[in-house]
Design an enzyme around this catalytic site. Structure first.
Site, PDB file in Angstrom:
ATOM      1  N   ASP A 129       0.816  -1.208   0.000  1.00  0.00           N
ATOM      2  CA  ASP A 129       0.000   0.000   0.000  1.00  0.00           C
ATOM      3  C   ASP A 129       0.852   1.261   0.000  1.00  0.00           C
ATOM      4  O   ASP A 129       0.489   2.269  -0.610  1.00  0.00           O
ATOM      5  CB  ASP A 129      -0.923   0.012   1.223  1.00  0.00           C
ATOM      6  CG  ASP A 129      -2.091  -0.949   1.067  1.00  0.00           C
ATOM      7  OD1 ASP A 129      -1.862  -2.073   0.577  1.00  0.00           O
ATOM      8  OD2 ASP A 129      -3.221  -0.578   1.421  1.00  0.00           O
TER       9      ASP A 129
ATOM     10  N   LYS B  25      -4.173  -5.932   2.657  1.00  0.00           N
ATOM     11  CA  LYS B  25      -5.361  -6.593   2.098  1.00  0.00           C
ATOM     12  C   LYS B  25      -5.131  -8.084   1.896  1.00  0.00           C
ATOM     13  O   LYS B  25      -6.069  -8.833   1.631  1.00  0.00           O
ATOM     14  CB  LYS B  25      -5.745  -5.968   0.747  1.00  0.00           C
ATOM     15  CG  LYS B  25      -5.734  -4.451   0.720  1.00  0.00           C
ATOM     16  CD  LYS B  25      -6.551  -3.835   1.840  1.00  0.00           C
ATOM     17  CE  LYS B  25      -6.298  -2.354   1.960  1.00  0.00           C
ATOM     18  NZ  LYS B  25      -4.963  -1.988   2.401  1.00  0.00           N
TER      19      LYS B  25
ATOM     20  N   GLU C 168      -6.730   4.858  -0.137  1.00  0.00           N
ATOM     21  CA  GLU C 168      -6.325   5.379   1.163  1.00  0.00           C
ATOM     22  C   GLU C 168      -5.827   6.809   1.015  1.00  0.00           C
ATOM     23  O   GLU C 168      -5.170   7.155   0.030  1.00  0.00           O
ATOM     24  CB  GLU C 168      -5.212   4.518   1.769  1.00  0.00           C
ATOM     25  CG  GLU C 168      -5.700   3.198   2.309  1.00  0.00           C
ATOM     26  CD  GLU C 168      -4.612   2.420   3.017  1.00  0.00           C
ATOM     27  OE1 GLU C 168      -4.965   1.441   3.688  1.00  0.00           O
ATOM     28  OE2 GLU C 168      -3.424   2.765   2.889  1.00  0.00           O
TER      29      GLU C 168
ATOM     30  N   SER D 269      -5.260   5.027   5.731  1.00  0.00           N
ATOM     31  CA  SER D 269      -4.247   4.086   6.201  1.00  0.00           C
ATOM     32  C   SER D 269      -4.361   3.961   7.706  1.00  0.00           C
ATOM     33  O   SER D 269      -4.819   4.878   8.399  1.00  0.00           O
ATOM     34  CB  SER D 269      -2.863   4.616   5.830  1.00  0.00           C
ATOM     35  OG  SER D 269      -1.866   4.003   6.601  1.00  0.00           O
TER      36      SER D 269
END
Length: 550
Positions: free
Chosen positions: A78, A121, A440, A466
């Protein structure tokens, strides 16, 4: 055994021929076939150490009399995907991961499964897939990263990179110091050091009973993590022989335990999305109100980055999740775990080594849990905020809206100094369908902190945040703008009222004015019209339902 479907009987001669081609002996065909779903990749710091852990999982499976089969699962970092098109993909990848688990395990009729995972995820996606196929499964999270160091000061990824770049923009730190932070903030393998989404999900996984005690906080580089990996390999063979499946573990009561631990730790708001999706796969009914109900009476007892300065290594040395369970015994359901021990047994055996890292219930950091769920005319179906990371004086805030239709527009305004104190930044069309992928907003929230606006500006979005986000940042506003939620008709200058203690998120518009604006509202064109993201946008549900595919 389940795998007999591919290896027993006269009609399976061709199948056995192919299995023998992989190197299997005749003896191996009488043993349980154990899949090891590994998300190893050179792209993600949290996953680069998995080759080592794979060896120990394999060793454990073989010691216990199973046959290991490794297969790959896609992974996205991410942090690297942040702030550009790439951030449309991480949440959407959760469904790909669950589908991959289902596909491989059912196509090859595996008897059991070890999921080697770590980041945001990937962990929930693997759990979802395991629950869907419901074969014996154990989760091994690869562990947190050690803190970085700069002039004897502990460093953490979000504070010392995302927030530091805004401080550099203001001239508070030099280019030389910024360059040092860049190279020292993340010193090696592991999930980022704070209680961001990856580490929160690891803690939740252990609290659900799907990984062995101590797994969540054992550091990525530690021998302890190797031992847990090997023990997990041994344990999965036993789970297969006893036919203990994930759905027998992930019950309504176990999910309540996971939420309780999440609230006590002050974890990432992303866990709301993931636990909703996990509950869906487990056949358990779960609503946003359950999170708030638990948060109202569970105390926040650990102040971990970004809410505080402690990191996951500090939680590990304080006793890990077993120590947290010990603290929370009075709140927990005594559920069975895949370790063979019940939750309260694990709690009773634990020790708490640091009373500041894991505080007593009589001396919490906050009297309520980490996450609050807000409702109102701006969020009829709910919105979430990490209240444990909000300055007390910002728990109630009224400000004028500054509306942006994309994260990039908001980020440019923040970095250019065009956001004034007393404003509420609104970032919309970033929800599950509108984003697509519910990006995010770590870059803008970190920039707000770095620009010194954390105590004078709020942010709301139909996107998400986040786990590294701090301040009055409210996400998952539902319905999203793309689904004709009220956030879609906001204008610059509208007065927005945020009242976290009363769980309210409202815009000062009459019902008549809201209806009038909706009559003039037209949906924006889809941002992506081809490929996986276009299909995802057509099928994904609202954030308040867990952003699952319908």
């Amino acid at each position: 055994m389940r795998s007999d479907a591919i290896k027993k009987g006269l009609e399976r001669v061709p199948h056995r021929a192919l299995l023998h081609a992989t190197g299997l002996s005749r003896k191996d065909l009488d043993r349980p076939f154990i899949g090891v779903a590994t998300s190893f990749t050179d792209l993600i710091p949290g996953h680069i150490g998995m080759r080592d852990l794979e060896r120990f999982i394999e060793r454990g499976i073989c010691y216990a009399g199973g046959v290991p089969f490794f297969f790959g699962i896609p992974g996205i970092c991410d942090g690297i995907a942040m702030g550009h098109l790439g951030m449309c993909y991480p949440l959407a990848s959760r469904e790909l991961i669950a589908d991959s688990i289902e596909t491989i395990c059912n196509a090859h009729q595996l008897d059991g499964l070890v999921c080697l995972t770590n980041c945001d995820k990937i962990t929930p996606g693997m759990i979802m897939g395991a629950l869907r196929i419901n074969i014996p499964t154990i989760i091994v999270t690869a562990g947190p990263m050690m803190s970085g160091r700069y002039r004897k000061r502990k460093l953490a990824f979000v504070h010392d990179t995302f927030e530091a770049l805004a401080r550099a923009k203001k001239g508070e730190i030099s280019e030389a110091e910024l360059a040092c932070l860049e190279i020292e903030a993340c010193p090696g393998a592991g999930s980022c050091q704070g209680l961001y989404t990856a580490n929160t999900m690891a803690c939740i996984t252990e609290s659900l009973g799907l990984s062995l005690p101590g797994c969540a906080t054992a550091l990525a580089v530690s021998a302890k993590k190797r031992r847990i990996a090997q023990a997990s390999g041994e344990r999965i063979v036993e789970l297969v022989r006893k036919n203990i499946t994930p759905r027998s573990i992930v019950t309504e009561e176990a999910i309540e335990n996971a939420i309780t631990v999440d609230m006590a730790l002050g974890g990432s708001t992303n866990t709301v999305l993931h636990l909703m999706a996990i509950a869906h796969e487990a056949g358990v009914k779960l609503s946003l109100k359950k999170f708030d109900e638990i948060s109202r009476h569970v105390h926040h007892i650990a102040l971990i980055e970004p809410a505080g300065t402690n990191q996951m290594e500090d939680v590990e040395y304080a006793g890990g999740i077993p120590a947290v369970l010990k603290r929370l015994k009075g709140y927990l359901n005594n559920c069975m775990t895949l370790s063979g021990k019940k939750i309260l047994e694990i709690a009773n055996e634990a020790e708490i080594y640091d009373e500041e890292v894991i505080r007593p219930l009589t001396r919490p950091y906050h009297w309520e849990g980490g996450i609050a769920v807000l409702f109102g005319n701006l969020a009829p179906h709910g919105a979430v905020v990490k209240q444990s990371a909000v300055n007390p004086k910002m728990m109630r805030f009224t400000g004028k809206a500054r509306v942006f239709n994309r994260e990039e527009e908001a980020m440019a305004a923040i970095m250019a100094g065009k956001i004034d104190k007393g404003q509420v930044i609104v970032i919309r069309y970033e929800g599950p369908a509108g984003g697509p992928g519910m990006r995010e907003m770590l870059a803008p929230t970190s920039a707000i902190v770095g620009m010194g606006l954390a105590d004078s500006v709020a942010l709301i979005t139909d996107g998400r945040f986040s786990g590294g986000t701090s301040g009055p940042c409210i996400g998952h506003v539902s319905p999203e703008a793309a689904a004709k939620g009220p956030i879609a008709i906001l204008k610059d200058g509208d007065t927005i009222n945020i009242d976290i203690p009363e769980r309210k998120l409202e815009v000062a518009l009459s019902p008549t004015e809201i209806k009038r604006r909706f009559k003039k509202w037209k949906p924006t064109a889809p941002k992506v019209t081809t490929g996986y993201l276009a299909r995802y946008a057509r099928l994904v549900s609202s954030a308040d339902k867990g952003a699952i595919l319908s």
